[in-house]
Write a protein that holds these residues in place. Sequence first.
Motif, PDB file in Angstrom:
ATOM      1  N   TYR A  66       0.974  -1.192   0.025  1.00  0.00           N
ATOM      2  CA  TYR A  66       0.086   0.072  -0.084  1.00  0.00           C
ATOM      3  C   TYR A  66       0.949   1.224  -0.070  1.00  0.00           C
ATOM      4  O   TYR A  66       0.594   2.080  -0.558  1.00  0.00           O
ATOM      5  CB  TYR A  66      -0.867   0.052   1.217  1.00  0.00           C
ATOM      6  N   VAL A  67       1.861   1.215   0.646  1.00  0.00           N
ATOM      7  CA  VAL A  67       2.896   2.412   0.848  1.00  0.00           C
ATOM      8  C   VAL A  67       3.461   2.640  -0.367  1.00  0.00           C
ATOM      9  O   VAL A  67       3.429   3.702  -1.013  1.00  0.00           O
ATOM     10  CB  VAL A  67       3.589   2.295   2.023  1.00  0.00           C
ATOM     11  N   ARG A  72       3.400   6.833  -5.411  1.00  0.00           N
ATOM     12  CA  ARG A  72       3.323   7.346  -6.804  1.00  0.00           C
ATOM     13  C   ARG A  72       2.871   8.724  -6.980  1.00  0.00           C
ATOM     14  O   ARG A  72       2.744   9.320  -7.729  1.00  0.00           O
ATOM     15  CB  ARG A  72       2.873   6.526  -7.795  1.00  0.00           C
ATOM     16  N   GLN A  73       1.887   8.953  -5.814  1.00  0.00           N
ATOM     17  CA  GLN A  73       1.239  10.363  -5.868  1.00  0.00           C
ATOM     18  C   GLN A  73       2.196  11.472  -5.372  1.00  0.00           C
ATOM     19  O   GLN A  73       2.068  12.645  -5.713  1.00  0.00           O
ATOM     20  CB  GLN A  73       0.143  10.523  -4.594  1.00  0.00           C
ATOM     21  N   TYR A  74       3.250  11.159  -4.937  1.00  0.00           N
ATOM     22  CA  TYR A  74       4.314  12.174  -4.291  1.00  0.00           C
ATOM     23  C   TYR A  74       5.593  12.110  -4.983  1.00  0.00           C
ATOM     24  O   TYR A  74       6.498  13.042  -4.939  1.00  0.00           O
ATOM     25  CB  TYR A  74       4.507  11.891  -2.761  1.00  0.00           C
ATOM     26  N   LEU A  75       5.941  10.996  -5.554  1.00  0.00           N
ATOM     27  CA  LEU A  75       7.359  10.766  -6.212  1.00  0.00           C
ATOM     28  C   LEU A  75       7.266  10.772  -7.496  1.00  0.00           C
ATOM     29  O   LEU A  75       6.410   9.903  -8.103  1.00  0.00           O
ATOM     30  CB  LEU A  75       8.012   9.622  -5.418  1.00  0.00           C
ATOM     31  N   ASN A  76       8.342  11.271  -8.049  1.00  0.00           N
ATOM     32  CA  ASN A  76       8.542  11.218  -9.739  1.00  0.00           C
ATOM     33  C   ASN A  76       9.517   9.984  -9.893  1.00  0.00           C
ATOM     34  O   ASN A  76      10.610  10.105 -10.566  1.00  0.00           O
ATOM     35  CB  ASN A  76       9.242  12.524 -10.089  1.00  0.00           C
ATOM     36  N   GLY A  77       9.269   8.952  -9.279  1.00  0.00           N
ATOM     37  CA  GLY A  77      10.021   7.605  -9.428  1.00  0.00           C
ATOM     38  C   GLY A  77       9.337   6.418  -8.655  1.00  0.00           C
ATOM     39  O   GLY A  77       8.165   6.703  -8.373  1.00  0.00           O
ATOM     40  N   LEU A 152      12.735  15.088  -7.476  1.00  0.00           N
ATOM     41  CA  LEU A 152      12.209  13.546  -6.982  1.00  0.00           C
ATOM     42  C   LEU A 152      10.976  13.732  -6.438  1.00  0.00           C
ATOM     43  O   LEU A 152      10.239  12.878  -6.769  1.00  0.00           O
ATOM     44  CB  LEU A 152      13.185  13.094  -6.073  1.00  0.00           C
ATOM     45  N   ILE A 153      10.623  14.653  -5.946  1.00  0.00           N
ATOM     46  CA  ILE A 153       9.304  14.867  -5.139  1.00  0.00           C
ATOM     47  C   ILE A 153       8.323  15.722  -6.094  1.00  0.00           C
ATOM     48  O   ILE A 153       8.743  16.590  -6.283  1.00  0.00           O
ATOM     49  CB  ILE A 153       9.414  15.753  -3.746  1.00  0.00           C
ATOM     50  N   LYS A 154       6.929  15.441  -6.214  1.00  0.00           N
ATOM     51  CA  LYS A 154       6.182  16.042  -7.008  1.00  0.00           C
ATOM     52  C   LYS A 154       5.830  17.576  -6.376  1.00  0.00           C
ATOM     53  O   LYS A 154       5.580  17.492  -5.157  1.00  0.00           O
ATOM     54  CB  LYS A 154       4.810  15.259  -7.319  1.00  0.00           C
TER      55      LYS A 154
END
Length: 326
Positions: A66-67, A72-77, A152-154
Amino acid sequence: MHGTPDTPGDPDSDSPAAGRRRGGGLRAFRRLLQVAALVGTLLVGVLALALIVSQTPWFKDWLRRYVVRESRQYLNGDLTIGGMGGNLLFGIDLTDVAVDVSGERIVAVKAIELEYSVFELVSKGIVLNQIKLDRPVLRVARDGQGWNLGRLIKSPAKEADREGPGRSISLPSIEIYDAVVAIDDRSPSDAVTLPRRIDDLDIKAAFEYEPVHYTLTLHQINLAGTAPALSLRQLTGVVALRDDNLYVQQMAIKTTDSSVTIDGVVEKYLRTPLLNVTTSGNVSLPEIGRFLPAVAGYDLHPAVDIKAKGALRALALNLDVRSEAG
């Protein structure tokens, strides 16, 4: 003589009707107690079942997935977590944590330990009593678009005026051990030369956030850099943001040959910065020249006391510099 008439009064409390009413009220009260006991038993059972389920390998694996999915909502990776342990109520252990961007691994951590209390998280906001990172490895690169970690972080939908979370964040103990940073500077600057690699990076720090004030306390940072060589033996101090002012309090930097203290404030740092900063200590120009080419070639070790005040376009400097040259 005529007898005294009876005085009207309340119905006889000992009448059969009154007894039936009392009996009905007692039965309703007993039913209420039974329902409350049943509900309480069910709640305790559900809580106990939830606690038991939360300790099972199945639930921990579900939470790990789940984590990873939510990241994917917060990371560009792509985030991966090898394993998850701990009792989840007061702490969690993660192993083999990594972040890949476009097939390239830029963050890898051998182990992460988090200590917290679920009850504090519910009542006080985000409170992580201790964070430990063991042997993290970062691959940092800069190109024409900037640093890869910066992307890295959206970005949030709105960043103006330094908006932040509505709840407080308390991280009183952050510890990082034996970190390694590989630096690939594909767009180097003529003013600064960065080391290609940093080893033995140890950090002890704390972070506090109250909407929207930040305080970062550096208890200790030390590292060893190569190409060019750098031995940072101590970095301590406090960095805080308050009302669009950036405060640097007793920032002490010690290397092999230099020792400097910085203290002051940069007012309105987001708009028109106004400096009121004092820097003092002893500086080795041969050591600094490895990173600042402008001072390379001067075999001097001055003692400095610098006071900077005012806007960048009209900065007033009070310099007191003493070296082998006078």
